[in-house]
Design an enzyme around this catalytic site. Structure first.
Site, PDB file in Angstrom:
ATOM      1  CB  SER A  44     -16.446 -15.706  15.663  1.00 57.34           C
ATOM      2  OG  SER A  44     -16.098 -15.067  14.457  1.00 57.34           O
TER       3      SER A  44
ATOM      4  CE  LYS B 199     -19.504 -18.512  16.723  1.00 55.75           C
ATOM      5  NZ  LYS B 199     -19.214 -19.789  17.407  1.00 55.75           N
TER       6      LYS B 199
ATOM      7  CE1 TYR C 204     -20.568 -18.287  13.217  1.00 54.67           C
ATOM      8  CE2 TYR C 204     -19.272 -16.284  13.092  1.00 54.67           C
ATOM      9  CZ  TYR C 204     -19.336 -17.654  13.247  1.00 54.67           C
ATOM     10  OH  TYR C 204     -18.190 -18.382  13.433  1.00 54.67           O
TER      11      TYR C 204
ATOM     12  CB  VAL D 128     -25.532 -28.156  21.151  1.00 51.02           C
ATOM     13  CG1 VAL D 128     -24.410 -29.175  21.171  1.00 51.02           C
ATOM     14  CG2 VAL D 128     -25.396 -27.202  19.965  1.00 51.02           C
TER      15      VAL D 128
ATOM     16  CG  ASN E   6     -15.813 -26.384  17.802  1.00 51.54           C
ATOM     17  OD1 ASN E   6     -15.115 -25.496  17.306  1.00 51.54           O
ATOM     18  ND2 ASN E   6     -16.285 -27.398  17.071  1.00 51.54           N
TER      19      ASN E   6
HETATM   20  P1  NDP Z   1     -17.591 -26.861  10.631  1.00 51.69           P
HETATM   21  O1  NDP Z   1     -18.772 -26.440   9.824  1.00 51.69           O
HETATM   22  O2  NDP Z   1     -16.378 -27.387   9.917  1.00 51.69           O
HETATM   23  O3  NDP Z   1     -18.032 -27.953  11.718  1.00 51.69           O
HETATM   24  C1  NDP Z   1     -19.139 -27.708  12.517  1.00 51.69           C
HETATM   25  C2  NDP Z   1     -19.249 -28.766  13.582  1.00 51.69           C
HETATM   26  O4  NDP Z   1     -20.348 -28.419  14.438  1.00 51.69           O
HETATM   27  C3  NDP Z   1     -19.537 -30.152  13.036  1.00 51.69           C
HETATM   28  O5  NDP Z   1     -18.883 -31.094  13.850  1.00 51.69           O
HETATM   29  C4  NDP Z   1     -21.047 -30.270  13.204  1.00 51.69           C
HETATM   30  O6  NDP Z   1     -21.515 -31.610  13.312  1.00 51.69           O
HETATM   31  C5  NDP Z   1     -21.266 -29.515  14.496  1.00 51.69           C
HETATM   32  N1  NDP Z   1     -22.621 -29.006  14.677  1.00 51.69           N
HETATM   33  C6  NDP Z   1     -23.300 -28.159  13.872  1.00 51.69           C
HETATM   34  N2  NDP Z   1     -24.538 -27.948  14.358  1.00 51.69           N
HETATM   35  C7  NDP Z   1     -24.649 -28.673  15.498  1.00 51.69           C
HETATM   36  C8  NDP Z   1     -25.680 -28.899  16.437  1.00 51.69           C
HETATM   37  N3  NDP Z   1     -26.879 -28.328  16.316  1.00 51.69           N
HETATM   38  N4  NDP Z   1     -25.445 -29.734  17.480  1.00 51.69           N
HETATM   39  C9  NDP Z   1     -24.240 -30.349  17.613  1.00 51.69           C
HETATM   40  N5  NDP Z   1     -23.220 -30.173  16.758  1.00 51.69           N
HETATM   41  C10 NDP Z   1     -23.421 -29.349  15.707  1.00 51.69           C
HETATM   42  O7  NDP Z   1     -17.224 -25.593  11.522  1.00 51.69           O
HETATM   43  P2  NDP Z   1     -15.802 -24.973  11.960  1.00 51.69           P
HETATM   44  O8  NDP Z   1     -14.913 -26.053  12.415  1.00 51.69           O
HETATM   45  O9  NDP Z   1     -15.357 -24.039  10.903  1.00 51.69           O
HETATM   46  O10 NDP Z   1     -16.248 -24.064  13.200  1.00 51.69           O
HETATM   47  C11 NDP Z   1     -16.238 -24.534  14.532  1.00 51.69           C
HETATM   48  C12 NDP Z   1     -16.582 -23.384  15.454  1.00 51.69           C
HETATM   49  O11 NDP Z   1     -15.635 -22.330  15.259  1.00 51.69           O
HETATM   50  C13 NDP Z   1     -17.949 -22.769  15.193  1.00 51.69           C
HETATM   51  O12 NDP Z   1     -18.551 -22.404  16.396  1.00 51.69           O
HETATM   52  C14 NDP Z   1     -17.631 -21.544  14.363  1.00 51.69           C
HETATM   53  O13 NDP Z   1     -18.620 -20.561  14.501  1.00 51.69           O
HETATM   54  C15 NDP Z   1     -16.319 -21.121  14.983  1.00 51.69           C
HETATM   55  N6  NDP Z   1     -15.514 -20.285  14.136  1.00 51.69           N
HETATM   56  C16 NDP Z   1     -15.103 -20.722  12.893  1.00 51.69           C
HETATM   57  C17 NDP Z   1     -14.352 -19.897  12.084  1.00 51.69           C
HETATM   58  C18 NDP Z   1     -13.889 -20.322  10.730  1.00 51.69           C
HETATM   59  O14 NDP Z   1     -13.335 -19.469  10.017  1.00 51.69           O
HETATM   60  N7  NDP Z   1     -14.018 -21.563  10.337  1.00 51.69           N
HETATM   61  C19 NDP Z   1     -13.982 -18.542  12.517  1.00 51.69           C
HETATM   62  C20 NDP Z   1     -14.472 -18.187  13.818  1.00 51.69           C
HETATM   63  C21 NDP Z   1     -15.192 -19.028  14.590  1.00 51.69           C
HETATM   64  P3  NDP Z   1     -21.791 -32.523  11.992  1.00 51.69           P
HETATM   65  O15 NDP Z   1     -20.428 -32.924  11.469  1.00 51.69           O
HETATM   66  O16 NDP Z   1     -22.578 -33.681  12.481  1.00 51.69           O
HETATM   67  O17 NDP Z   1     -22.530 -31.668  11.024  1.00 51.69           O
END
Ligand code: NDP
Length: 246
Positions: A141, A158, A154, A63, A89
């Protein structure tokens, strides 16, 4: 509730994005998953979604690459015939105290977490404008609202997403498009799995509801914001954090 709608979900292969995809698919939405490189996870999630008998496709796209995002959105339009819901996301962490944080650590997180959301919105913007409808949901976040030591990059990204959300909400309101942000607290996913046990215990102790959230806790709100019932809500930032930031 979302039957006939197409949702594009970045980072839809794992964690919160996957839960949002499943929740929206259960409500009848067709799903276009965008992932970075973990094809096995994308394929697995797509299989689970297809079992819900909705249309599903997955797209490998960084992205933070403007042209790649354009190509992916064009391909999704070809494959699905339109886009109704965009969920920004995808996100990463590169945690370090400012003292040891490099410019590259800062830029990488800004590029994916903030610029990536802007690129997705930019390419969906004319589609939603023309359609005079659309839902944009940005996953921010609580770190962006309250700050968090070790997360200057981060938290800045956010917090930037909050400004992006409010601006896009104002720009597109006249076209019937809503744009809202969700600010999760500590949610159990691969991202937080890497936390040391002591840090995890301290985090849970600081949460009034005394537990980490689940990806499903976030997904329910995302599905609601995408629904017709949420049509009069725009420019909001809604926390899903167990009371962490009251
Ligand atoms: P995960 O690390 O579990 O998953 C991240 C996802 O983002 C994966 O599907 C990954 O793809 C994708 N991704 C990463 N980099 C890119 C990129 N450059 N282009 C396209 N896709 C990308 O993260 P979470 O589910 O924990 O977090 C999801 C969102 O929620 C994030 O934005 C995070 O900042 C936010 N968030 C999370 C919190 C938490 O406690 N977990 C708290 C607050 C916010 P792939 O599988 O191919 O690597």
């Amino acid at each position: 509730m979302l039957t006939g709608k197409t949702a594009v979900i970045t980072g839809g292969s794992r964690g919160i994005g996957k839960a949002i995809a499943l929740r929206m698919a259960k409500s009848g939405a067709d799903i276009a998953l965008v992932y970075a490189g973990n094809e096995e996870a994308a394929r697995q999630t797509a299989g689970e979604l297809a079992a819900l008998r909705v249309k599903v496709k997955f797209y490998r796209c960084d992205v933070s690459d403007f042209e790649a995002v354009k190509g992916t959105i064009d391909q999704i339009i070809t494959d699905f015939g339109g886009i109704d819901i965009l969920v920004n996301n995808a996100g990463i962490v590169r945690d370090r105290l400012v003292l040891s944080m490099t410019p590259e650590d800062f830029e990488k997180v800004m590029d994916i977490n903030l610029k990536g959301a802007f690129y997705m919105i930019k390419h969906c913007y004319p589609i939603f404008m023309k359609k005079r409808a659309g839902r944009i949901i940005n996953i921010s976040s609580v770190s962006g609202l309250m700050g968090n030591p070790g997360q200057a990059n981060y938290s800045a990204a956010k917090a930037g997403m909050v400004g992006l959300t409010k601006t896009v909400a104002k720009e597109l309101a006249g076209r019937g498009v809503t744009c809202n942000a969700i600010a999760p607290g500590f949610i159990q996913t691969d991202m937080t799995e890497a936390m040391p046990e002591k840090a995890r215990q301290e985090a849970v102790a600081a949460i009034p509801l005394k537990r980490m959230g689940t990806a499903e806790d976030v997904a329910g709100l995302a599905a609601f914001l995408a629904s017709a019932e949420a049509g009069y809500i725009t420019g909001e930032v809604i926390k899903v954090d167990g009371g962490l930031y009251i």
